[in-house]
Each structure stands twice: as C-alpha cells, then as structure tokens.
Design an enzyme around this catalytic site. Structure first.
Site, PDB file in Angstrom:
ATOM      1  N   TYR A 131       0.847  -1.203   0.000  1.00  0.00           N
ATOM      2  CA  TYR A 131       0.000   0.000   0.000  1.00  0.00           C
ATOM      3  C   TYR A 131       0.881   1.250   0.000  1.00  0.00           C
ATOM      4  CZ  TYR A 131      -2.677   3.790   2.148  1.00  0.00           C
ATOM      5  OH  TYR A 131      -3.217   5.007   2.448  1.00  0.00           O
TER       6      TYR A 131
ATOM      7  N   LEU B 138      -8.494   0.869  13.759  1.00  0.00           N
ATOM      8  CA  LEU B 138      -8.524   0.682  15.211  1.00  0.00           C
ATOM      9  C   LEU B 138      -9.704   1.398  15.893  1.00  0.00           C
ATOM     10  CD1 LEU B 138      -7.153  -0.448  17.739  1.00  0.00           C
ATOM     11  CD2 LEU B 138      -5.778   1.656  17.822  1.00  0.00           C
TER      12      LEU B 138
HETATM   13  N1  LIG Z   1      -8.130   6.653   6.505  1.00  0.00           N
HETATM   14  C1  LIG Z   1      -6.868   6.955   6.780  1.00  0.00           C
HETATM   15  O1  LIG Z   1      -6.445   6.944   7.958  1.00  0.00           O
HETATM   16  C2  LIG Z   1      -5.918   7.370   5.685  1.00  0.00           C
HETATM   17  C3  LIG Z   1      -4.602   7.723   6.030  1.00  0.00           C
HETATM   18  C4  LIG Z   1      -3.696   8.074   5.016  1.00  0.00           C
HETATM   19  C5  LIG Z   1      -4.120   8.145   3.690  1.00  0.00           C
HETATM   20  N2  LIG Z   1      -5.408   7.806   3.383  1.00  0.00           N
HETATM   21  C6  LIG Z   1      -5.814   7.895   1.971  1.00  0.00           C
HETATM   22  O2  LIG Z   1      -6.946   8.749   1.883  1.00  0.00           O
HETATM   23  C7  LIG Z   1      -7.806   8.330   0.827  1.00  0.00           C
HETATM   24  C8  LIG Z   1      -9.217   8.151   1.349  1.00  0.00           C
HETATM   25  O3  LIG Z   1      -9.218   7.207   2.421  1.00  0.00           O
HETATM   26  P1  LIG Z   1     -10.583   6.741   3.102  1.00  0.00           P
HETATM   27  O4  LIG Z   1     -10.259   6.251   4.456  1.00  0.00           O
HETATM   28  O5  LIG Z   1     -11.605   7.796   2.924  1.00  0.00           O
HETATM   29  O6  LIG Z   1     -10.918   5.472   2.176  1.00  0.00           O
HETATM   30  P2  LIG Z   1     -12.321   4.951   1.649  1.00  0.00           P
HETATM   31  O7  LIG Z   1     -12.104   3.536   1.240  1.00  0.00           O
HETATM   32  O8  LIG Z   1     -13.404   5.256   2.619  1.00  0.00           O
HETATM   33  O9  LIG Z   1     -12.553   5.844   0.337  1.00  0.00           O
HETATM   34  C9  LIG Z   1     -11.931   5.577  -0.886  1.00  0.00           C
HETATM   35  C10 LIG Z   1     -13.001   5.664  -1.970  1.00  0.00           C
HETATM   36  O10 LIG Z   1     -12.395   5.453  -3.249  1.00  0.00           O
HETATM   37  C11 LIG Z   1     -13.250   4.632  -4.042  1.00  0.00           C
HETATM   38  N3  LIG Z   1     -12.385   3.968  -5.030  1.00  0.00           N
HETATM   39  C12 LIG Z   1     -11.348   3.115  -4.779  1.00  0.00           C
HETATM   40  N4  LIG Z   1     -10.796   2.711  -5.933  1.00  0.00           N
HETATM   41  C13 LIG Z   1     -11.467   3.338  -6.934  1.00  0.00           C
HETATM   42  C14 LIG Z   1     -11.369   3.322  -8.359  1.00  0.00           C
HETATM   43  N5  LIG Z   1     -10.463   2.548  -8.986  1.00  0.00           N
HETATM   44  N6  LIG Z   1     -12.228   4.078  -9.089  1.00  0.00           N
HETATM   45  C15 LIG Z   1     -13.164   4.833  -8.463  1.00  0.00           C
HETATM   46  N7  LIG Z   1     -13.322   4.883  -7.131  1.00  0.00           N
HETATM   47  C16 LIG Z   1     -12.483   4.138  -6.367  1.00  0.00           C
HETATM   48  C17 LIG Z   1     -13.905   3.685  -3.032  1.00  0.00           C
HETATM   49  O11 LIG Z   1     -15.127   3.140  -3.496  1.00  0.00           O
HETATM   50  C18 LIG Z   1     -14.090   4.597  -1.819  1.00  0.00           C
HETATM   51  O12 LIG Z   1     -15.357   5.223  -1.820  1.00  0.00           O
HETATM   52  C19 LIG Z   1      -7.173   7.057   0.263  1.00  0.00           C
HETATM   53  O13 LIG Z   1      -6.438   7.408  -0.884  1.00  0.00           O
HETATM   54  C20 LIG Z   1      -6.246   6.579   1.368  1.00  0.00           C
HETATM   55  O14 LIG Z   1      -5.163   5.867   0.857  1.00  0.00           O
HETATM   56  C21 LIG Z   1      -6.307   7.415   4.330  1.00  0.00           C
HETATM   57  O1  LIG Z   2      -8.104  -4.309  15.390  1.00  0.00           O
HETATM   58  C1  LIG Z   2      -7.067  -3.649  15.345  1.00  0.00           C
HETATM   59  C2  LIG Z   2      -6.792  -2.718  14.315  1.00  0.00           C
HETATM   60  C3  LIG Z   2      -5.589  -2.031  14.332  1.00  0.00           C
HETATM   61  N1  LIG Z   2      -4.693  -2.233  15.315  1.00  0.00           N
HETATM   62  C4  LIG Z   2      -3.421  -1.476  15.333  1.00  0.00           C
HETATM   63  O2  LIG Z   2      -3.766  -0.107  15.450  1.00  0.00           O
HETATM   64  C5  LIG Z   2      -2.842   0.705  14.696  1.00  0.00           C
HETATM   65  C6  LIG Z   2      -3.653   1.534  13.698  1.00  0.00           C
HETATM   66  O3  LIG Z   2      -4.189   0.638  12.730  1.00  0.00           O
HETATM   67  P1  LIG Z   2      -5.268   1.109  11.647  1.00  0.00           P
HETATM   68  O4  LIG Z   2      -6.340   1.904  12.288  1.00  0.00           O
HETATM   69  O5  LIG Z   2      -5.661  -0.106  10.863  1.00  0.00           O
HETATM   70  O6  LIG Z   2      -4.449   2.118  10.730  1.00  0.00           O
HETATM   71  P2  LIG Z   2      -3.042   1.909   9.981  1.00  0.00           P
HETATM   72  O7  LIG Z   2      -2.801   0.513   9.603  1.00  0.00           O
HETATM   73  O8  LIG Z   2      -2.002   2.615  10.809  1.00  0.00           O
HETATM   74  O9  LIG Z   2      -3.284   2.687   8.620  1.00  0.00           O
HETATM   75  C7  LIG Z   2      -4.040   3.901   8.528  1.00  0.00           C
HETATM   76  O10 LIG Z   2      -3.137   4.960   8.626  1.00  0.00           O
HETATM   77  C8  LIG Z   2      -2.193   5.022   7.577  1.00  0.00           C
HETATM   78  C9  LIG Z   2      -1.304   6.228   7.823  1.00  0.00           C
HETATM   79  O11 LIG Z   2      -0.573   6.083   9.009  1.00  0.00           O
HETATM   80  C10 LIG Z   2      -2.951   5.140   6.263  1.00  0.00           C
HETATM   81  O12 LIG Z   2      -2.085   5.218   5.194  1.00  0.00           O
HETATM   82  C11 LIG Z   2      -3.889   3.969   6.054  1.00  0.00           C
HETATM   83  O13 LIG Z   2      -4.642   4.167   4.867  1.00  0.00           O
HETATM   84  C12 LIG Z   2      -4.817   3.908   7.216  1.00  0.00           C
HETATM   85  O14 LIG Z   2      -5.604   2.722   7.107  1.00  0.00           O
HETATM   86  C13 LIG Z   2      -1.869  -0.276  14.028  1.00  0.00           C
HETATM   87  O15 LIG Z   2      -0.712  -0.355  14.819  1.00  0.00           O
HETATM   88  C14 LIG Z   2      -2.605  -1.616  14.063  1.00  0.00           C
HETATM   89  O16 LIG Z   2      -1.747  -2.728  14.166  1.00  0.00           O
HETATM   90  C15 LIG Z   2      -4.939  -3.133  16.337  1.00  0.00           C
HETATM   91  O17 LIG Z   2      -4.123  -3.325  17.244  1.00  0.00           O
HETATM   92  N2  LIG Z   2      -6.131  -3.809  16.325  1.00  0.00           N
END
Ligand SMILES: NC(=O)c1ccc[n+]([C@@H]2O[C@H](COP(=O)([O-])OP(=O)(O)OC[C@H]3O[C@@H](n4cnc5c(N)ncnc54)[C@H](O)[C@@H]3O)[C@@H](O)[C@H]2O)c1
Ligand SMILES: O=c1ccn([C@@H]2O[C@H](COP(=O)(O)OP(=O)(O)O[C@H]3O[C@H](CO)[C@@H](O)[C@H](O)[C@H]3O)[C@@H](O)[C@H]2O)c(=O)[nH]1
Length: 325
Positions: free
Chosen positions: A140, A187
């Site tokens: 990823y 988490l």
């Molecule tokens: N949630 C986090 O903590 C976190 C942290 C760092 C970066 N990001 C990034 O932020 C962005 C949004 O994350 P999120 O948590 O809202 O994810 P999410 O899965 O809720 O939203 C992503 C959306 O993109 C759509 N999508 C995926 N692939 C697609 C494609 N090929 N064509 C059209 N639509 C598509 C999905 O249907 C979904 O609605 C992502 O790029 C993710 O990598 C998220």
């Molecule tokens: O049931 C669970 C789920 C998660 N974790 C831990 O909690 C932390 C946070 O995990 P999670 O909430 O799954 O987020 P990350 O794997 O850190 O990833 C998030 O944060 C990243 C940036 O730090 C983004 O890039 C990703 O898209 C987003 O999913 C990690 O250490 C996990 O191992 C647990 O211990 N138990």
C-alpha cells in the site's frame, strides 16, 4: 470553482466534498462504490459512478471541465495490500496514471493527492519530516510512493500544480458523515464497536513493539482538520511544482492508549485481546506537520485524541448500522 473529487463517496472524500460545497464550490464526485456509500454523497453534488481503471470513461467525465481535482480514490488497507500487492499497484498506480492522462488532455492543472505516512516505513527519526527517506514496509505504502513520484515528474514536465498530503491516521466524524469501511479494519471504529456491544472485543495486534507499552504508536488527525488542509493546499499549489506535506498532530498514541481513551470517552468497559502483530505494520508513525503549518497556515482545530473519539462515538450512536446502502 468546479472540482472533481475522486473517492468522494468514501470516508475522507465525503467530508472533503461537504467542506467544498459549504465553501460555495461546485463538486462532481467520481466513485466506483467498491468501498463508498451512496448515503455519504451529498444531494448537491453531481455523482458519477465510475472507475479510474476505465480510461475512456474517465476522459468523458473530464468533458465537464474542472478547475482542479482532489484525488482520494484508492485501496488503502495495509494488511490486505500485503497479500494482494498486484491489486494495490493496479488500482492506485494505474488508476492515477489514467487520471493524470485525462487531466492533461482536458487541460486541468491543479491536483491534491491523498498520500500517506505509510510511504515512510519505519523511519529512523521521529517526528517524521517530509525529508525523511521513504522506505515503505507494505505494498500500500509502495503504491502511494510510486504515485507521489509520478505526480512530481508530471508537474515538472507539464506544469501541473500539485500537492501530495501525507496523512497520518485519520479519525473522527463530521456531522452526518462518519467512518464506515466494510469490513472495518481501523482501530478506532473497531474499539467503538466493542464499546457499543456490536463486537465482543477488540484485538491488540502486537505487544512486543519497541515502544513504552509494547503496542504500536500512531499519530491521529481529525478528519475535519485534514479536509481543511486540502482547501489550503488547493490555493497554495504552484504550476510546475509538486509539494509534499505531512499531516498529523505530532503526538503519538499507542494501541493501548487509544483503547483506554475510548473507555474514558464512552464510559464502557472495552474488552481487548492481545494477539500477534499484523503483517506490514511499522512500530511508530508520528508526524512533524511544521511545514504545513508554516507554508499553508494550517492549524488543527481538534488535535485532542479524546475529541476525535468522542465525535466518532457520537456518530456511531446516531448510526448504529453505519450507512444503509
Ligand atoms: N483513513 C486513513 O487513515 C488514511 C490515512 C492516510 C491516507 N489515506 C488515503 O486517503 C484516501 C481516502 O481514504 P478513506 O479512508 O476515505 O478510504 P475509503 O475507502 O473510505 O474511500 C476511498 C473511496 O475510493 C473509491 N475507489 C477506490 N478505488 C477506486 C477506483 N479505482 N475508481 C473509483 N473509485 C475508487 C472507493 O469506493 C471509496 O469510496 C485514500 O487514498 C487513502 O489511501 C487514508
Ligand atoms: O483491530 C485492530 C486494528 C488495528 N490495530 C493497530 O492499530 C494501529 C492503527 O491501525 P489502523 O487503524 O488499521 O491504521 P493503519 O494501519 O495505521 O493505517 C491507517 O493509517 C495510515 C497512515 O498512518 C494510512 O495510510 C492507512 O490508509 C490507514 O488505514 C496499528 O498499529 C494496528 O496494528 C490493532 O491493534 N487492532
């Protein structure tokens, strides 16, 4: 102005869309609904059910004309990416290449991209600066780093004004919009499901990390603060330049601390079970967001972990079944 939000039916993209609409902009959401929710798309926006991997269709979408693109659409689960790297590279890298092609052909010159802390891997110094050497520990993060590099070269060659925002762990909710991933792997939502009783317990992945309590440390950022940074990034982007900004609160919380804070916020006993580490997870990810604060004038308004958990908890109580698609 008129913006395209890819992934606008997802968690962060939907909150972004709401803020753009509130600021008076016109928004088109493109989402393939593999992860998104119809209920998360505001009625004021134009919705295109479309696929980034369908290059031809994407070019048609751009006939509408946009002033800029906010690109959230991606697959984003660390654990899943370890077992299906090819799916992650195809969706995230090829999907973005198609997007850049369509933007170039349509003359759209402004892009903000959702990058991630996962590009850094296990960095040598904490808090992490944008100058840290990226060394992703999972596909990823690898796919997002490839996109960051691709955007940098695109900006230099074709005059794109581009910003990659490297988010740390996003949390919280915003009004009617909350975090629903299916299946949920994050988490905080899992901890709150355990508090609500819809899940018996939450698992702690790894208790042997080199951290004070042995569990992994992350830097949590409120989804509303994060979305506001995108609006600032849009206005600061410069033609031919690709800027990268880390976005977090500069404070790390261990898995145990997150669970304990959730116990305090919800007043519920949350059962936690210790298990092995999850593949691909780095031990500590904490941001320095000084560059964003200095260059963009960004200042988080909800930096407290408890307030993120409280917003997510209130949302869950109002939407115990999540979205109804
Ligand atoms: N949630 C986090 O903590 C976190 C942290 C760092 C970066 N990001 C990034 O932020 C962005 C949004 O994350 P999120 O948590 O809202 O994810 P999410 O899965 O809720 O939203 C992503 C959306 O993109 C759509 N999508 C995926 N692939 C697609 C494609 N090929 N064509 C059209 N639509 C598509 C999905 O249907 C979904 O609605 C992502 O790029 C993710 O990598 C998220
Ligand atoms: O049931 C669970 C789920 C998660 N974790 C831990 O909690 C932390 C946070 O995990 P999670 O909430 O799954 O987020 P990350 O794997 O850190 O990833 C998030 O944060 C990243 C940036 O730090 C983004 O890039 C990703 O898209 C987003 O999913 C990690 O250490 C996990 O191992 C647990 O211990 N138990």
């Amino acid at each position: 102005m008129k913006f395209l939000v890819t992934g606008g039916a997802g968690y962060i993209g939907s909150v972004m869309t709401k803020q753009l609409v509130e600021a008076g902009h016109e928004v088109t959401v493109l989402d393939n609904f593999t992860k998104g929710h119809h209920q998360a798309v505001l009625p004021q926006v134009k919705l295109v059910e479309g696929e980034l991997l369908n290059a031809q269709r994407l070019k048609e979408v751009f006939k509408d004309g946009f002033d800029g693109v906010l690109h959230f659409a991606a697959l984003s689960l660390v654990g899943e990416s370890v077992t299906q790297p090819e799916r992650y590279y195809r969706n995230n890298v090829v999907g973005t290449l198609n997007l850049l092609d369509a933007m170039r052909e349509a003359g759209v010159k402004r892009l903000v991209f959702s990058s991630t802390a996962a590009v850094y891997g296990a960095p040598e110094e904490t808090p992490i600066l944008e100058t840290a050497q990226p060394r992703p520990t999972n596909p990823y993060g690898g796919s997002k780093l490839a996109v960051d590099q691709m955007i940098g070269f695109e900006a230099a060659a074709h005059g794109l004004a581009a910003v990659s925002l490297r988010y740390f762990n996003v949390a919280g909710a915003s009004g009617e919009l909350g975090e629903v991933h299916n299946p949920e792997t994050h988490l905080i939502p899992l901890v709150l499901q355990a508090a609500a009783g819809s899940r018996e317990s939450v698992q702690i992945y790894g208790t042997d990390y080199p951290t004070p309590d042995g569990t992994a440390i992350r830097d949590y950022i409120h989804v509303e603060d994060l979305a506001r940074a995108h609006i600032l990034a849009l206005t600061h982007a410069q033609p031919g330049k690709h800027e990268i900004y880390n976005l977090g609160n500069g404070k790390g919380f261990s898995v145990r601390e997150v669970i304990e804070t959730a116990r305090q916020v919800t007043g519920k006993p949350i059962k936690a079970i210790e298990t092995d580490r999850r593949a691909g997870d780095p031990p500590v990810l904490v941001a320095s967001s000084e560059k964003a604060q200095r260059d963009l004038g960004w200042k988080p308004q909800k930096p407290e972990l408890a307030s993120m958990i409280a917003d997510a908890w209130n949302w869950l109580q109002a939407h115990p079944q999540g979205y109804h698609d």
